[in-house]
Design a protein around this motif. Structure first.
Motif, PDB file in Angstrom:
ATOM      1  N   ALA A  31       0.834  -1.203   0.000  1.00 22.09           N
ATOM      2  CA  ALA A  31       0.000   0.000   0.000  1.00 22.09           C
ATOM      3  C   ALA A  31       0.868   1.252   0.000  1.00 22.09           C
ATOM      4  O   ALA A  31       0.578   2.216  -0.718  1.00 22.09           O
ATOM      5  N   PHE A  32       1.958   1.245   0.766  1.00 22.23           N
ATOM      6  CA  PHE A  32       2.862   2.381   0.797  1.00 22.23           C
ATOM      7  C   PHE A  32       3.484   2.613  -0.576  1.00 22.23           C
ATOM      8  O   PHE A  32       3.566   3.750  -1.047  1.00 22.23           O
ATOM      9  N   GLU A  33       3.934   1.553  -1.222  1.00 23.37           N
ATOM     10  CA  GLU A  33       4.520   1.672  -2.567  1.00 23.37           C
ATOM     11  C   GLU A  33       3.518   2.244  -3.559  1.00 23.37           C
ATOM     12  O   GLU A  33       3.868   3.065  -4.411  1.00 23.37           O
ATOM     13  N   ARG A  34       2.273   1.827  -3.467  1.00 20.00           N
ATOM     14  CA  ARG A  34       1.234   2.359  -4.361  1.00 20.00           C
ATOM     15  C   ARG A  34       1.031   3.849  -4.129  1.00 20.00           C
ATOM     16  O   ARG A  34       0.851   4.616  -5.070  1.00 20.00           O
ATOM     17  N   LEU A  35       1.070   4.283  -2.861  1.00 20.77           N
ATOM     18  CA  LEU A  35       0.928   5.708  -2.556  1.00 20.77           C
ATOM     19  C   LEU A  35       2.098   6.506  -3.114  1.00 20.77           C
ATOM     20  O   LEU A  35       1.913   7.595  -3.667  1.00 20.77           O
ATOM     21  N   VAL A  36       3.309   5.972  -2.982  1.00 25.72           N
ATOM     22  CA  VAL A  36       4.488   6.643  -3.533  1.00 25.72           C
ATOM     23  C   VAL A  36       4.357   6.751  -5.040  1.00 25.72           C
ATOM     24  O   VAL A  36       4.619   7.813  -5.629  1.00 25.72           O
ATOM     25  N   ASP A  37       3.948   5.662  -5.689  1.00 28.65           N
ATOM     26  CA  ASP A  37       3.760   5.689  -7.140  1.00 28.65           C
ATOM     27  C   ASP A  37       2.717   6.726  -7.540  1.00 28.65           C
ATOM     28  O   ASP A  37       2.891   7.446  -8.529  1.00 28.65           O
ATOM     29  N   PHE A  38       1.638   6.823  -6.775  1.00 24.69           N
ATOM     30  CA  PHE A  38       0.592   7.794  -7.065  1.00 24.69           C
ATOM     31  C   PHE A  38       1.134   9.219  -6.960  1.00 24.69           C
ATOM     32  O   PHE A  38       0.869  10.066  -7.805  1.00 24.69           O
ATOM     33  N   GLU A  39       1.918   9.482  -5.925  1.00 24.03           N
ATOM     34  CA  GLU A  39       2.502  10.808  -5.751  1.00 24.03           C
ATOM     35  C   GLU A  39       3.458  11.145  -6.897  1.00 24.03           C
ATOM     36  O   GLU A  39       3.453  12.260  -7.410  1.00 24.03           O
ATOM     37  N   LEU A  40       4.273  10.167  -7.307  1.00 25.73           N
ATOM     38  CA  LEU A  40       5.188  10.394  -8.420  1.00 25.73           C
ATOM     39  C   LEU A  40       4.426  10.644  -9.720  1.00 25.73           C
ATOM     40  O   LEU A  40       4.819  11.489 -10.531  1.00 25.73           O
ATOM     41  N   GLU A  41       3.335   9.924  -9.908  1.00 24.27           N
ATOM     42  CA  GLU A  41       2.509  10.125 -11.098  1.00 24.27           C
ATOM     43  C   GLU A  41       1.951  11.539 -11.139  1.00 24.27           C
ATOM     44  O   GLU A  41       1.930  12.185 -12.194  1.00 24.27           O
ATOM     45  N   GLU A  42       1.535  12.048  -9.994  1.00 26.46           N
ATOM     46  CA  GLU A  42       1.022  13.419  -9.924  1.00 26.46           C
ATOM     47  C   GLU A  42       2.116  14.428 -10.285  1.00 26.46           C
ATOM     48  O   GLU A  42       1.850  15.411 -10.980  1.00 26.46           O
ATOM     49  N   ILE A  43       3.343  14.192  -9.832  1.00 22.43           N
ATOM     50  CA  ILE A  43       4.452  15.090 -10.171  1.00 22.43           C
ATOM     51  C   ILE A  43       4.707  15.066 -11.672  1.00 22.43           C
ATOM     52  O   ILE A  43       4.875  16.113 -12.304  1.00 22.43           O
ATOM     53  N   VAL A  44       4.729  13.882 -12.244  1.00 27.22           N
ATOM     54  CA  VAL A  44       4.961  13.747 -13.692  1.00 27.22           C
ATOM     55  C   VAL A  44       3.865  14.470 -14.467  1.00 27.22           C
ATOM     56  O   VAL A  44       4.144  15.224 -15.405  1.00 27.22           O
ATOM     57  N   ARG A  45       2.621  14.274 -14.079  1.00 24.33           N
ATOM     58  CA  ARG A  45       1.516  14.930 -14.777  1.00 24.33           C
ATOM     59  C   ARG A  45       1.608  16.454 -14.672  1.00 24.33           C
ATOM     60  O   ARG A  45       1.336  17.165 -15.626  1.00 24.33           O
ATOM     61  N   SER A  46       2.000  16.946 -13.500  1.00 24.56           N
ATOM     62  CA  SER A  46       2.073  18.399 -13.326  1.00 24.56           C
ATOM     63  C   SER A  46       3.211  19.013 -14.127  1.00 24.56           C
ATOM     64  O   SER A  46       3.186  20.201 -14.437  1.00 24.56           O
ATOM     65  N   ARG A  47       4.203  18.212 -14.495  1.00 25.02           N
ATOM     66  CA  ARG A  47       5.368  18.729 -15.212  1.00 25.02           C
ATOM     67  C   ARG A  47       5.379  18.366 -16.694  1.00 25.02           C
ATOM     68  O   ARG A  47       6.328  18.697 -17.395  1.00 25.02           O
ATOM     69  N   ARG A  48       4.356  17.726 -17.179  1.00 30.84           N
ATOM     70  CA  ARG A  48       4.390  17.233 -18.561  1.00 30.84           C
ATOM     71  C   ARG A  48       4.432  18.335 -19.607  1.00 30.84           C
ATOM     72  O   ARG A  48       4.825  18.097 -20.738  1.00 30.84           O
ATOM     73  N   HIS A  49       4.056  19.558 -19.253  1.00 28.75           N
ATOM     74  CA  HIS A  49       4.076  20.652 -20.226  1.00 28.75           C
ATOM     75  C   HIS A  49       5.346  21.491 -20.136  1.00 28.75           C
ATOM     76  O   HIS A  49       5.488  22.455 -20.867  1.00 28.75           O
ATOM     77  N   GLU A  50       6.251  21.114 -19.236  1.00 27.12           N
ATOM     78  CA  GLU A  50       7.508  21.852 -19.109  1.00 27.12           C
ATOM     79  C   GLU A  50       8.433  21.501 -20.263  1.00 27.12           C
ATOM     80  O   GLU A  50       8.367  20.420 -20.837  1.00 27.12           O
ATOM     81  N   THR A  51       9.318  22.430 -20.597  1.00 25.25           N
ATOM     82  CA  THR A  51      10.302  22.188 -21.645  1.00 25.25           C
ATOM     83  C   THR A  51      11.453  21.389 -21.041  1.00 25.25           C
ATOM     84  O   THR A  51      12.041  21.809 -20.047  1.00 25.25           O
TER      85      THR A  51
END
Length: 60
Positions: A31-51
């Motif tokens: 469950a902890f690993e899934r939460l970490v993955d979810f947080e990392l996914e949110e970071i990736v999504r928030s940065r996908r429009h960066e150059t």
């Protein structure tokens, strides 16, 4: 687990508002690993429009 069975109220008071996992270690680890993955996914999504900036790993 035996402490929880004996006196659940005492355990809740001892942790002073901190979360308590009542699950086998492998389940809570997963469950902890899934939460970490979810947080990392949110970071990736928030940065996908960066150059992107090219980086040479050997230079780091």
């Amino acid at each position: 687990m035996s402490e929880l069975k004996k006196n659940p109220s005492a355990l809740v008071n001892d942790v002073q508002g901190e979360p308590v996992a009542v699950a086998p270690a492998d389940v809570s680890d997963c469950a902890f690993e899934r939460l970490v993955d979810f947080e990392l996914e949110e970071i990736v999504r928030s940065r996908r429009h960066e150059t992107p900036i090219p980086v040479i790993l050997d230079d780091l």
